[in-house]
Scaffold this active site. Structure first.
Site, PDB file in Angstrom:
ATOM      1  N   SER A 362      56.093  38.876  32.587  1.00 19.68           N
ATOM      2  CA  SER A 362      56.948  39.572  31.262  1.00 19.68           C
ATOM      3  C   SER A 362      58.080  38.313  31.400  1.00 19.68           C
ATOM      4  O   SER A 362      58.129  37.881  30.129  1.00 19.68           O
ATOM      5  CB  SER A 362      57.708  40.648  31.689  1.00 19.68           C
ATOM      6  OG  SER A 362      58.427  40.343  33.051  1.00 19.68           O
ATOM      7  N   HIS A 392      50.606  43.793  36.552  1.00 17.61           N
ATOM      8  CA  HIS A 392      52.151  43.740  36.615  1.00 17.61           C
ATOM      9  C   HIS A 392      52.967  44.904  36.633  1.00 17.61           C
ATOM     10  O   HIS A 392      52.990  45.603  37.658  1.00 17.61           O
ATOM     11  CB  HIS A 392      52.495  42.609  35.363  1.00 17.61           C
ATOM     12  CG  HIS A 392      53.990  42.040  35.292  1.00 17.61           C
ATOM     13  ND1 HIS A 392      54.545  41.957  36.595  1.00 17.61           N
ATOM     14  CD2 HIS A 392      54.722  41.453  34.188  1.00 17.61           C
ATOM     15  CE1 HIS A 392      55.715  41.301  35.895  1.00 17.61           C
ATOM     16  NE2 HIS A 392      55.867  41.239  34.481  1.00 17.61           N
ATOM     17  N   HIS A 438      50.762  39.968  45.923  1.00 16.82           N
ATOM     18  CA  HIS A 438      51.728  39.445  45.028  1.00 16.82           C
ATOM     19  C   HIS A 438      50.777  37.842  44.424  1.00 16.82           C
ATOM     20  O   HIS A 438      50.390  37.264  45.462  1.00 16.82           O
ATOM     21  CB  HIS A 438      52.883  39.326  45.567  1.00 16.82           C
ATOM     22  CG  HIS A 438      53.956  39.157  44.587  1.00 16.82           C
ATOM     23  ND1 HIS A 438      54.550  37.841  44.080  1.00 16.82           N
ATOM     24  CD2 HIS A 438      54.615  39.857  43.739  1.00 16.82           C
ATOM     25  CE1 HIS A 438      55.295  38.122  43.363  1.00 16.82           C
ATOM     26  NE2 HIS A 438      55.675  39.194  42.936  1.00 16.82           N
ATOM     27  N   ARG A 447      62.393  43.887  47.869  1.00 12.10           N
ATOM     28  CA  ARG A 447      62.701  44.896  47.003  1.00 12.10           C
ATOM     29  C   ARG A 447      62.024  46.274  47.354  1.00 12.10           C
ATOM     30  O   ARG A 447      62.675  47.500  47.268  1.00 12.10           O
ATOM     31  CB  ARG A 447      62.243  44.759  45.435  1.00 12.10           C
ATOM     32  CG  ARG A 447      63.077  43.485  44.970  1.00 12.10           C
ATOM     33  CD  ARG A 447      62.026  43.157  43.819  1.00 12.10           C
ATOM     34  NE  ARG A 447      60.724  42.632  43.871  1.00 12.10           N
ATOM     35  CZ  ARG A 447      60.010  42.402  42.762  1.00 12.10           C
ATOM     36  NH1 ARG A 447      60.504  42.304  41.597  1.00 12.10           N
ATOM     37  NH2 ARG A 447      58.773  42.072  43.072  1.00 12.10           N
ATOM     38  N   ASP A 493      56.620  47.682  43.443  1.00 14.64           N
ATOM     39  CA  ASP A 493      56.068  48.968  43.016  1.00 14.64           C
ATOM     40  C   ASP A 493      55.543  50.120  44.149  1.00 14.64           C
ATOM     41  O   ASP A 493      55.382  51.019  43.684  1.00 14.64           O
ATOM     42  CB  ASP A 493      54.844  48.681  42.007  1.00 14.64           C
ATOM     43  CG  ASP A 493      55.530  47.516  40.926  1.00 14.64           C
ATOM     44  OD1 ASP A 493      56.401  47.980  40.456  1.00 14.64           O
ATOM     45  OD2 ASP A 493      54.703  46.595  40.665  1.00 14.64           O
TER      46      ASP A 493
HETATM   47  N1  NMX Z   1      43.976  45.273  46.261  1.00 18.12           N
HETATM   48  C1  NMX Z   1      42.853  44.624  46.278  1.00 18.12           C
HETATM   49  N2  NMX Z   1      42.516  43.674  45.945  1.00 18.12           N
HETATM   50  C2  NMX Z   1      43.566  42.843  45.849  1.00 18.12           C
HETATM   51  C3  NMX Z   1      44.778  42.988  46.230  1.00 18.12           C
HETATM   52  C4  NMX Z   1      45.040  44.523  46.296  1.00 18.12           C
HETATM   53  N3  NMX Z   1      46.466  45.099  46.118  1.00 18.12           N
HETATM   54  N4  NMX Z   1      45.550  41.945  45.669  1.00 18.12           N
HETATM   55  C5  NMX Z   1      44.745  41.000  45.600  1.00 18.12           C
HETATM   56  N5  NMX Z   1      43.430  41.399  45.551  1.00 18.12           N
HETATM   57  C6  NMX Z   1      42.248  40.495  45.439  1.00 18.12           C
HETATM   58  C7  NMX Z   1      42.250  40.087  44.054  1.00 18.12           C
HETATM   59  O1  NMX Z   1      41.971  40.967  42.971  1.00 18.12           O
HETATM   60  C8  NMX Z   1      41.563  38.793  44.215  1.00 18.12           C
HETATM   61  O2  NMX Z   1      40.048  39.268  44.261  1.00 18.12           O
HETATM   62  P1  NMX Z   1      39.045  38.351  43.356  1.00 18.12           P
HETATM   63  O3  NMX Z   1      38.994  37.171  44.116  1.00 18.12           O
HETATM   64  O4  NMX Z   1      37.668  39.412  43.703  1.00 18.12           O
HETATM   65  O5  NMX Z   1      39.329  38.310  41.999  1.00 18.12           O
HETATM   66  C9  NMX Z   1      41.758  38.193  45.589  1.00 18.12           C
HETATM   67  O6  NMX Z   1      42.340  39.349  46.217  1.00 18.12           O
HETATM   68  C10 NMX Z   1      42.477  37.164  45.632  1.00 18.12           C
HETATM   69  O7  NMX Z   1      43.816  37.494  44.898  1.00 18.12           O
HETATM   70  P2  NMX Z   1      45.295  36.992  45.384  1.00 18.12           P
HETATM   71  O8  NMX Z   1      45.233  35.418  45.188  1.00 18.12           O
HETATM   72  O9  NMX Z   1      45.599  37.299  46.424  1.00 18.12           O
HETATM   73  O10 NMX Z   1      46.136  37.636  44.389  1.00 18.12           O
HETATM   74  P3  NMX Z   1      46.493  37.267  42.900  1.00 18.12           P
HETATM   75  O11 NMX Z   1      47.857  36.411  42.920  1.00 18.12           O
HETATM   76  O12 NMX Z   1      45.448  36.780  42.281  1.00 18.12           O
HETATM   77  O13 NMX Z   1      47.196  38.473  42.138  1.00 18.12           O
HETATM   78  C11 NMX Z   1      48.233  40.459  42.119  1.00 18.12           C
HETATM   79  C12 NMX Z   1      48.359  39.045  42.599  1.00 18.12           C
HETATM   80  C13 NMX Z   1      49.700  41.297  42.208  1.00 18.12           C
HETATM   81  C14 NMX Z   1      47.789  40.809  40.736  1.00 18.12           C
HETATM   82  C15 NMX Z   1      47.477  41.392  43.136  1.00 18.12           C
HETATM   83  O14 NMX Z   1      47.544  41.422  44.432  1.00 18.12           O
HETATM   84  C16 NMX Z   1      47.161  42.694  42.730  1.00 18.12           C
HETATM   85  O15 NMX Z   1      46.354  43.076  41.702  1.00 18.12           O
HETATM   86  N6  NMX Z   1      48.064  43.868  43.343  1.00 18.12           N
HETATM   87  C17 NMX Z   1      47.816  44.940  42.956  1.00 18.12           C
HETATM   88  C18 NMX Z   1      48.311  45.582  41.762  1.00 18.12           C
HETATM   89  C19 NMX Z   1      50.088  45.221  41.831  1.00 18.12           C
HETATM   90  O16 NMX Z   1      50.634  45.888  42.933  1.00 18.12           O
HETATM   91  N7  NMX Z   1      50.763  44.722  40.935  1.00 18.12           N
HETATM   92  C20 NMX Z   1      52.058  44.522  40.869  1.00 18.12           C
HETATM   93  C21 NMX Z   1      52.695  43.158  41.075  1.00 18.12           C
HETATM   94  C22 NMX Z   1      54.213  43.388  41.117  1.00 18.12           C
HETATM   95  N8  NMX Z   1      54.551  43.504  39.990  1.00 18.12           N
HETATM   96  O17 NMX Z   1      55.653  44.339  39.650  1.00 18.12           O
HETATM   97  O18 NMX Z   1      54.512  42.799  39.015  1.00 18.12           O
HETATM   98  C1  MLT Z   2      57.915  41.035  39.053  1.00 22.03           C
HETATM   99  O1  MLT Z   2      58.759  41.438  39.449  1.00 22.03           O
HETATM  100  O2  MLT Z   2      57.801  40.225  38.072  1.00 22.03           O
HETATM  101  C2  MLT Z   2      56.633  40.985  39.789  1.00 22.03           C
HETATM  102  O3  MLT Z   2      56.906  40.861  41.441  1.00 22.03           O
HETATM  103  C3  MLT Z   2      55.347  39.948  39.399  1.00 22.03           C
HETATM  104  C4  MLT Z   2      55.930  38.448  39.765  1.00 22.03           C
HETATM  105  O4  MLT Z   2      56.803  38.024  40.130  1.00 22.03           O
HETATM  106  O5  MLT Z   2      54.878  37.522  39.617  1.00 22.03           O
END
Ligand code: NMX
Ligand code: MLT
Length: 556
Positions: A362, A392, A438, A447, A493
């Site tokens: 964002s 996100h 993350h 947080r 979250d």
């Molecule tokens: N559950 C399952 N798989 C996960 C998760 C999770 N919570 N977190 C990471 N992975 C997987 C990810 O999908 C990736 O798989 P692949 O190689 O098959 O594509 C692998 O682990 C490596 O990912 P990372 O490098 O650890 O994480 P990345 O930086 O790519 O993504 C998020 C970060 C936040 C997108 C990821 O951790 C996620 O999808 N979390 C769940 C959704 C979430 O809680 N998002 C909120 C973030 C905070 N916010 O408010 O924005």
């Molecule tokens: C945020 O607050 O924007 C989330 O934790 C996602 C991020 O920092 O990448």
């Protein structure tokens, strides 16, 4: 060298004289830079001629200063004469002079966060910014001239094709994220903000207006300044009728984020920046209408957001604003929640979701769109569309829906084995575990921790809070077992939904709107600085797979 409080010493760093009044900056080496604020402020040193009292406190970030070879945080105490109001005002002038001199004197001192200010004009946020901007413009110019060619890291092919992870590529002044420690707003951690920012009542959660002041100026405001800002936001909060009609044009079943973002687009009609740009203005003036738009936007969002909520979930029965309340409390009130604990929750919620450095989807979107000189409304609406994605901001909705479906499946009295099975079932179905992981953080999100502390204090027996706590034990080892997840720990979250639900705000699909209202504070603040610093159009280079293959073959 002077001694204070037993072992610790203070040491004069620099001083200047203004209208015959001496003003100095002192260092107090300490490993607890902010811990001793209260006791320090009471300390008096019998310095010659003047009765001095600590009025200002900031701290210098590591690395080491001239006073130590090892990195340690250093408190900077600016001492000020208090022998009469005339002297007081003259000393403020002296301090400002000293401050700008110091900024030019030492590179390390540029990272000082001046945390306290005192003078009548200091009640005016706009005036403060006007004062600060030339100094910061100079800093940026100097940085570019002196270090423009310094490399900040190597870009690897992995970074290019993996979402630019770990690639430093943005200037974002308002906050900085450390993978282990989490977010710092202008140098202050969340616990420090809880301690230092003014609250509605003693010991309460910080007022988001105080955070807005901090993000914009780098200074911790006093209660008077925060109250003034609350009043200013209220005076800007009137939402034109056409905004509600634009939202009404959407089906009531449209996702709350769609309705909210549409409302923000409708607000754009009021943009001061767009009008001023059409008329023509010098680049040095860009920040002024950006300030107007950002402040108006922040002020008006609670009304738009609560309209969306009441329209969808409460038969459109609107609750008018209560001008006796602060920003977050009034938002909660307009949503329909007046429990004092809920008001405190909303203050905490809006504070901690406001900013997370510049690279998150964002914030980065707003920065990118803003770099085309799209006004703050256009930039923020774009940001909201990114926030609405499940990886996100929408994750807060996903978490509560996921926990609710768990309870539906297994009941509230769920065993650890049942929980493990549920997590594995989620993963095997190809979904992510929402609220965990993350892009930058590698430890539990602070947080999350402060929300957990809020729950322990206010709702320790809530069954959903207990489930969230159990998940904290069960999920990280499973994600670690997967072997590919870089951060198995919970993010912001994972916790927010159960707190809101406890106080009756249980409509999960609405949660991301709350996140959006809060995020406007960080995004709006940075957009002002983007324009004040004259940051250019953002336009990184992209390449094709062919280009990468050829380049890498040649390079190896
Ligand atoms: N559950 C399952 N798989 C996960 C998760 C999770 N919570 N977190 C990471 N992975 C997987 C990810 O999908 C990736 O798989 P692949 O190689 O098959 O594509 C692998 O682990 C490596 O990912 P990372 O490098 O650890 O994480 P990345 O930086 O790519 O993504 C998020 C970060 C936040 C997108 C990821 O951790 C996620 O999808 N979390 C769940 C959704 C979430 O809680 N998002 C909120 C973030 C905070 N916010 O408010 O924005
Ligand atoms: C945020 O607050 O924007 C989330 O934790 C996602 C991020 O920092 O990448």
């Amino acid at each position: 060298m002077l001694y204070a409080r037993g072992k610790e010493y203070i040491s004069k760093f620099a001083s200047c004289t203004e209208s015959g009044l001496q003003c100095s900056v002192w260092f107090l080496p300490t490993t607890r830079p902010l811990g001793g604020v209260k006791s320090l402020s009471a300390v008096r040193w019998p310095l010659p001629k003047y009765d001095l009292k600590v009025l200002f406190l900031g701290f210098l970030h590591p690395p080491a200063t001239a006073f130590s070879s090892r990195p340690f945080p250093v408190s900077i105490l600016s001492l000020q004469a208090i022998s009469g109001s005339m002297v007081f005002f003259r000393s403020v002038a002296a301090l400002s002079k000293l401050r700008s001199r110091l900024a030019h004197q030492s590179t390390s001192l540029r990272s000082i966060r001046w945390l306290q200010v005192q003078s009548t004009s200091d009640l005016d946020l706009h005036a403060q910014l006007k004062d600060m901007i030339p100094e910061q413009q100079e800093c940026l110019k100097k940085l570019k001239a002196e270090h423009g060619k310094v490399q900040l890291g190597n870009i690897t092919l992995d970074m290019v094709i993996s979402g630019m992870r770990g690639m430093t590529g943005l200037l974002w002044e308002t906050s900085l994220l450390d993978p282990d420690e989490g977010i710092r707003f202008r140098g202050l951690s969340i616990p420090e903000c809880q301690k230092l920012l003014p609250a509605a009542s003693s010991g309460g959660e910080p007022l988001p207006e105080g955070l807005l002041w901090l993000l914009l100026t780098g200074k911790v405001p006093n209660k008077e300044q925060v109250d003034g800002l609350s009043a200013e936001l209220q005076s800007r909060a009137k939402v034109p009728e056409h905004v509600f009609r634009a939202i009404d044009a959407l089906p009531v079943t449209a996702h709350p984020m769609t309705q909210f973002a549409s409302g923000v687009m409708a607000l754009q009609v009021e943009s001061e920046f767009q009008k001023a740009y059409e008329k023509g203005m010098p680049k040095t003036m860009f920040w002024e209408p950006t300030y107007e738009d950002s402040m108006n936007l922040i002020a008006r969002l609670p009304t738009v957001a609560s309209y969306v909520y009441r329209r969808i979930y409460k038969d459109g029965q609107i609750i008018p604003a209560d001008s006796s309340l602060d920003y977050a409390a009034n938002f909660s009130h307009m949503l329909g929640f007046d429990d004092p604990k809920m008001l405190e929750l909303m203050r905490l919620y809006v504070t901690i979701h406001s900013d997370h450095e510049g690279g998150n989807v964002s914030a980065h979107t707003a920065h990118l769109v803003g770099s085309a000189l799209s006004d703050p409304y256009l930039s923020f609406a774009a940001a909201l569309n990114g926030l609405a994605g499940p990886l996100h901001g929408l994750a807060n909705q996903e978490v509560l829906l996921w926990i609710e479906s768990l309870v539906k499946e297994c009941g509230e009295d769920i065993t650890t084995d049942q929980l493990k099975d549920y997590v594995w079932k989620t993963l095997k179905s190809g979904k992510v575990v929402p609220g965990y992981g993350h892009g930058v953080l590698r430890k539990t999100d602070p947080r999350y921790t402060c929300q957990r502390e809020f729950a322990l204090k206010h709702l320790p027996d809530d069954p959903f809070f207990k489930l969230v706590s159990k998940l904290y034990e069960v999920v990280p080892p499973i994600l670690t077992d997967l072997g590919k997840v870089k951060n198995p720990w919970p993010n912001v979250d994972a916790h927010s939904g159960v707190l809101l639900k406890h106080f009756g705000l249980s409509e999960a699909r609405y949660f991301t709107v709350l996140f959006g209202v809060s995020r406007s504070i960080g995004i709006g603040s940075q957009l002002i600085w983007d324009r004040a610093l004259g940051l250019p159009l953002e336009r990184p280079k992209s390449v094709t797979m062919d280009w990468l293959r050829t380049y890498c073959t040649k390079a190896t």
